[in-house]
Design a protein around this motif. Structure first.
Motif, PDB file in Angstrom:
ATOM      1  N   ILE A  35      50.266  33.044  38.057  1.00  0.00           N
ATOM      2  CA  ILE A  35      50.905  31.792  38.277  1.00  0.00           C
ATOM      3  C   ILE A  35      50.365  31.396  39.805  1.00  0.00           C
ATOM      4  O   ILE A  35      50.620  32.223  40.712  1.00  0.00           O
ATOM      5  CB  ILE A  35      52.140  31.628  38.243  1.00  0.00           C
ATOM      6  N   ASN A  36      49.412  30.318  39.745  1.00  0.00           N
ATOM      7  CA  ASN A  36      48.984  29.855  41.364  1.00  0.00           C
ATOM      8  C   ASN A  36      48.139  30.941  41.817  1.00  0.00           C
ATOM      9  O   ASN A  36      48.415  31.055  43.085  1.00  0.00           O
ATOM     10  CB  ASN A  36      50.017  29.417  42.014  1.00  0.00           C
ATOM     11  N   VAL A  37      47.543  31.679  41.101  1.00  0.00           N
ATOM     12  CA  VAL A  37      46.282  32.582  41.573  1.00  0.00           C
ATOM     13  C   VAL A  37      44.862  31.968  41.928  1.00  0.00           C
ATOM     14  O   VAL A  37      44.342  31.733  40.684  1.00  0.00           O
ATOM     15  CB  VAL A  37      46.303  33.997  40.635  1.00  0.00           C
ATOM     16  N   TYR A  38      44.603  31.657  43.181  1.00  0.00           N
ATOM     17  CA  TYR A  38      43.651  30.749  43.192  1.00  0.00           C
ATOM     18  C   TYR A  38      42.365  31.701  43.557  1.00  0.00           C
ATOM     19  O   TYR A  38      42.350  32.396  44.893  1.00  0.00           O
ATOM     20  CB  TYR A  38      43.757  29.692  44.454  1.00  0.00           C
ATOM     21  N   THR A  39      41.228  31.806  42.949  1.00  0.00           N
ATOM     22  CA  THR A  39      40.150  32.620  43.644  1.00  0.00           C
ATOM     23  C   THR A  39      38.919  31.591  43.696  1.00  0.00           C
ATOM     24  O   THR A  39      38.453  30.996  42.519  1.00  0.00           O
ATOM     25  CB  THR A  39      40.047  33.428  42.161  1.00  0.00           C
ATOM     26  N   TYR A  40      38.527  31.414  44.871  1.00  0.00           N
ATOM     27  CA  TYR A  40      37.679  30.404  45.305  1.00  0.00           C
ATOM     28  C   TYR A  40      36.552  31.000  46.135  1.00  0.00           C
ATOM     29  O   TYR A  40      36.718  31.853  46.918  1.00  0.00           O
ATOM     30  CB  TYR A  40      38.219  29.275  46.193  1.00  0.00           C
ATOM     31  N   ASN A  41      35.331  30.663  46.014  1.00  0.00           N
ATOM     32  CA  ASN A  41      34.248  30.800  46.840  1.00  0.00           C
ATOM     33  C   ASN A  41      33.992  32.357  47.208  1.00  0.00           C
ATOM     34  O   ASN A  41      33.397  32.891  48.059  1.00  0.00           O
ATOM     35  CB  ASN A  41      34.496  30.110  48.387  1.00  0.00           C
ATOM     36  N   ASN A  42      33.887  33.288  46.100  1.00  0.00           N
ATOM     37  CA  ASN A  42      33.709  34.426  46.132  1.00  0.00           C
ATOM     38  C   ASN A  42      32.304  34.895  45.577  1.00  0.00           C
ATOM     39  O   ASN A  42      31.787  34.369  44.585  1.00  0.00           O
ATOM     40  CB  ASN A  42      34.941  35.276  45.363  1.00  0.00           C
ATOM     41  N   LEU A  43      31.751  35.795  45.941  1.00  0.00           N
ATOM     42  CA  LEU A  43      30.310  36.397  45.527  1.00  0.00           C
ATOM     43  C   LEU A  43      30.513  37.820  44.845  1.00  0.00           C
ATOM     44  O   LEU A  43      31.171  38.762  45.518  1.00  0.00           O
ATOM     45  CB  LEU A  43      29.356  36.245  46.563  1.00  0.00           C
ATOM     46  N   SER A  44      30.008  37.960  43.910  1.00  0.00           N
ATOM     47  CA  SER A  44      30.172  39.417  43.305  1.00  0.00           C
ATOM     48  C   SER A  44      28.449  39.703  42.673  1.00  0.00           C
ATOM     49  O   SER A  44      27.920  38.965  42.147  1.00  0.00           O
ATOM     50  CB  SER A  44      31.050  39.430  41.780  1.00  0.00           C
ATOM     51  N   ASP A  45      28.206  41.039  42.768  1.00  0.00           N
ATOM     52  CA  ASP A  45      26.795  41.515  42.547  1.00  0.00           C
ATOM     53  C   ASP A  45      26.812  42.055  40.970  1.00  0.00           C
ATOM     54  O   ASP A  45      25.908  42.457  40.516  1.00  0.00           O
ATOM     55  CB  ASP A  45      26.260  42.444  43.246  1.00  0.00           C
ATOM     56  N   ASN A  46      27.966  41.991  40.396  1.00  0.00           N
ATOM     57  CA  ASN A  46      27.781  42.443  39.078  1.00  0.00           C
ATOM     58  C   ASN A  46      28.803  41.579  38.105  1.00  0.00           C
ATOM     59  O   ASN A  46      29.774  40.933  38.465  1.00  0.00           O
ATOM     60  CB  ASN A  46      28.233  43.908  38.743  1.00  0.00           C
ATOM     61  N   ASP A  47      28.714  41.583  36.814  1.00  0.00           N
ATOM     62  CA  ASP A  47      29.587  40.834  35.753  1.00  0.00           C
ATOM     63  C   ASP A  47      30.245  41.806  34.869  1.00  0.00           C
ATOM     64  O   ASP A  47      30.445  41.384  33.777  1.00  0.00           O
ATOM     65  CB  ASP A  47      28.802  39.755  35.155  1.00  0.00           C
ATOM     66  N   ASN A  48      30.521  43.074  35.254  1.00  0.00           N
ATOM     67  CA  ASN A  48      30.986  44.028  34.435  1.00  0.00           C
ATOM     68  C   ASN A  48      32.397  43.661  34.031  1.00  0.00           C
ATOM     69  O   ASN A  48      33.277  43.189  34.959  1.00  0.00           O
ATOM     70  CB  ASN A  48      30.919  45.524  34.970  1.00  0.00           C
ATOM     71  N   LYS A  49      32.917  43.849  32.888  1.00  0.00           N
ATOM     72  CA  LYS A  49      34.085  43.423  32.478  1.00  0.00           C
ATOM     73  C   LYS A  49      35.075  44.315  31.981  1.00  0.00           C
ATOM     74  O   LYS A  49      34.559  45.249  31.261  1.00  0.00           O
ATOM     75  CB  LYS A  49      33.935  42.119  31.374  1.00  0.00           C
ATOM     76  N   GLN A  50      36.215  44.631  32.662  1.00  0.00           N
ATOM     77  CA  GLN A  50      37.008  45.717  32.292  1.00  0.00           C
ATOM     78  C   GLN A  50      37.647  45.361  30.824  1.00  0.00           C
ATOM     79  O   GLN A  50      37.749  44.157  30.636  1.00  0.00           O
ATOM     80  CB  GLN A  50      38.055  46.016  33.310  1.00  0.00           C
ATOM     81  N   SER A  51      37.963  46.163  30.088  1.00  0.00           N
ATOM     82  CA  SER A  51      38.318  46.100  28.620  1.00  0.00           C
ATOM     83  C   SER A  51      39.386  45.444  28.292  1.00  0.00           C
ATOM     84  O   SER A  51      39.376  44.623  27.369  1.00  0.00           O
ATOM     85  CB  SER A  51      38.356  47.467  28.010  1.00  0.00           C
ATOM     86  N   TRP A  52      40.267  45.267  29.328  1.00  0.00           N
ATOM     87  CA  TRP A  52      41.506  44.342  28.986  1.00  0.00           C
ATOM     88  C   TRP A  52      41.562  42.895  29.647  1.00  0.00           C
ATOM     89  O   TRP A  52      42.433  42.280  29.675  1.00  0.00           O
ATOM     90  CB  TRP A  52      42.813  45.189  29.544  1.00  0.00           C
TER      91      TRP A  52
END
Length: 467
Positions: A35-52
């Motif tokens: 609830i109201n967790v804002y994730t803005y303007n971030n950079l990541s070098d991979n798109d690995n997705k955890q299973s959950w």
């Protein structure tokens, strides 16, 4: 970055995530929520997705996050995550009330704003001094104020408790620092009352019962008994930069359009009208341009120094040049214009000369100033099209006169302005003035610019659209 659910009211802004198996993660009981967790303007070098989870970025509100590769950064192998000039992360983030101190209209994505002074990457969690070891260094040692009878410094200490701090000082002609004062562990400022004219350099050392720290960053100060009030700008201790390099205790490798900046410089109520600059350049690179601009690297030019031969990259001289009388609080940008190798800058000092410093060019028979040699000088109008006050810009190599005439669509002249004693460098002429109650209406115009000097005469007509 791990966000376990249920989670609420978390702000995750402007991080650069690099060399992780998973850049972000989230785990929690079934049906638990963010609830109201804002994730803005971030950079990541991979798109690995955890299973959950379903994505490489997490939050109840996601915006302006981006996947990148190593080509984004200047030198990621050596942990330099400054963005390259053509990076798609520049000026593409979104504004928030917590995202401040960016350079252009929008913030950059990631942790490092392009053009700002780099910093030591890593956690900002306070790291306590280790038991039975000497203390860490003080940080952000800064000059606050410099007058004839007062030189005020401040610093920070983010590593727990120390016994005391020692302020050290040396003159530019001395090889070693000398301790001039000891203060207790909860004091983070000192006012040095030395009044003798000269160049000084200061640093701070922390001490506990196991030893002393390595010195903090050093700060240079120029004292002058003939100046009652001044602002000292130590070039290598700038707040932001683009393209420059620190060489020992100076700024060098200055090329065209590079700049350094000092944030929120307080001129106070005093009106400062002159600048001293300690500068070095050989003859073959002389006669280029150093500009002082306020409130932006494309802000108003308040002064400019035409570089004069000092005899070499490490042969420094102190020169004076006038600036537009300025007061109040401003960001000050030092911008370099020319080709390449414009010079080496040690420091600048803004002060009040009471009008005694005037713009002039010194003749140097061994290193003569170039002239325009009948070359056509490019003229530009900006902004064009535009709604702001019109400016005419050009660069020349010698003292010049100019005339700017404005004609409407039927050829009727509606304005004429003459400018004399325009010195070499980048010229910006404001040809509209709110003070004179003259502003152009929305329409199409012809701007005729006439340039005259000893070696060159030129007439140029340009189309201009006022929106």
């Amino acid at each position: 970055i791990n966000i376990n659910t249920p989670s609420e009211n978390i702000l995750i802004y402007n991080n650069t995530l690099h060399k992780n198996k998973y850049s972000m993660g989230s785990y929690g009981p079934k049906n638990s929520k963010m609830i109201n967790v804002y994730t803005y303007n971030n950079l990541s070098d991979n798109d690995n997705k955890q299973s959950w989870n379903y994505d490489s970025f997490y939050g109840s509100i996601l915006d302006s996050n981006y996947m990148y590769n190593n080509l984004f950064f200047t030198d990621p192998i050596n942990n330099n995550y400054e963005l390259k000039p053509n990076s798609t992360a520049i000026n593409t983030g979104i504004k928030t009330v917590y995202t401040t101190d960016y350079i252009d209209n929008l913030p950059d994505k990631g942790a490092v704003e392009y053009g700002k002074k780099t910093f030591n990457y890593g956690s900002s969690i306070i790291l306590q001094n280790k038991d039975n070891q000497s203390p860490y260094s003080a940080s952000n040692f800064t000059l606050v104020k410099n007058t004839n009878d007062s030189t005020l410094f401040k610093w920070e200490y983010l590593h727990g408790i120390v016994d005391s701090f020692y302020l050290q000082r040396k003159m530019s002609t001395e090889l070693e620092f000398k301790t001039i004062m000891r203060t207790n562990s909860n004091t983070f400022f000192y006012n040095d009352t030395i009044t003798e004219t000269g160049e000084y350099r200061y640093q701070i050392i922390a001490k506990n019962k196991y030893g002393i720290s390595i010195p903090s960053n050093s700060v240079e100060v120029f004292k002058n008994n003939n100046i009652t009030n001044s602002i000292f700008l130590d070039a290598e201790n700038n707040d932001m930069q683009k393209g420059t390099t620190i060489i020992e205790e100076t700024i060098g490798y200055l090329d065209n359009k590079d700049w350094i900046a000092f944030k929120q410089i307080n001129f106070g109520d005093s009106i400062l009208d002159a600048c001293k600059i300690k500068f070095a350049v050989p003859c073959e690179n002389a006669w280029q341009n150093i500009q002082l601009r306020k409130d932006g690297f494309m802000g108003e030019i308040i002064g400019e120094y035409i570089t004069e031969n000092t005899g070499g990259w490490d042969k420094f001289e102190v020169k004076d040049f006038p600036i537009k009388p300025t007061s109040g609080i401003h960001d000050i940008y030092i911008k370099y214009r020319g080709k390449s190798g414009i010079g080496t800058v040690d420091w600048l000092q803004l002060y009040n000369s009471n009008g005694k410093i005037i713009k002039s060019i010194h003749q140097d028979l061994k290193c003569p100033q170039p002239n325009n040699n009948n070359e056509n000088i490019p003229i530009k109008l900006f902004p064009n099209p535009g709604v702001e006050l019109l400016r005419v810009g050009f660069e020349n190599k010698e003292i010049t006169r100019a005339k700017v005439e404005i004609f409407n669509t039927i050829g009727h002249k509606i304005s004429e302005q003459k400018f004399s004693d325009l010195y070499p460098g980048e010229i910006e002429l404001y040809v509209e003035s709110k003070e004179l109650d003259f502003e152009l209406n929305s329409s199409f115009y012809i701007i005729k610019v006439t340039i005259e000097n000893e070696n060159h005469n030129q007439e140029t007509s340009l189309k201009y659209i006022r929106l």
